[in-house]
Design a protein around this motif. Sequence first.
Motif: not given
Lengths: 110, 110
Positions: A37, A52-54, A56, A26, A47-50, A41, A30
């Motif tokens: 993102l 993003y969280d990873n 961060k 990731y 998911s895009r959120q997954a 994904a 990135y």
Amino acid sequence: MLEKTTRMNYLYDFYYSLLTPKQQSYMSLYYLDDYSLGEIAEEYDVSRQAVYDNIKRTEAMLEEYEEKLLLFQKFQERSKLLRHVKELLNEEHPSKQAMLEVVAELEKLD
Amino acid sequence: MLEKTTRMNYLYDFYYSLLTPKQQSYMSLYYLDDYSLGEIAEEYDVSRQAVYDNIKRTEAMLEEYEEKLLLFQKFQERSKLLRHVKELLNEEHPSKQAMLEVVAELEKLD
């Protein structure tokens, strides 16, 4: 943002070996390959959120490693001293004393 | 055994910040202050075996960190190059070319 990207690129370079393979993938997509993102994904079917969280969490880990080991900070200090040595060597009659002082500074960094 | 102790002292020095407080305590008592396993066990009111297992695991972790980050290896290479610079500076007319080559080697290490 550009400054943060540069810093993350350096921190990744110093500490990527301490990350999991997924974190490495990731982060390198990135930060090195400039994927969005959403693109990451899609590539990994999550998911895009997954993603993003990873990312961060990984950024926070890299900052923690830097806080503990200071590899990026020492690299910057060392680069500055090596530039100084090269400037001294560019002079017609470099001062031995000045060179020895820079060498002593370099030794102290380890 | 002496060689291993020296190596562990160095690895501890480079990576102690990545260990837990308990790992730090046991390692520093055992390797820096030369306590026996029995003495550490008594100090912390745990079994000798528990101390032994903890120290063995920590040693393995330190070797893993070194495999990933090579801080001790790079330190040794850097020290050698800095000794070389000092030898060059001890000569009456140090060669600028030779010095620049060592500086280039130092830059490559980062």
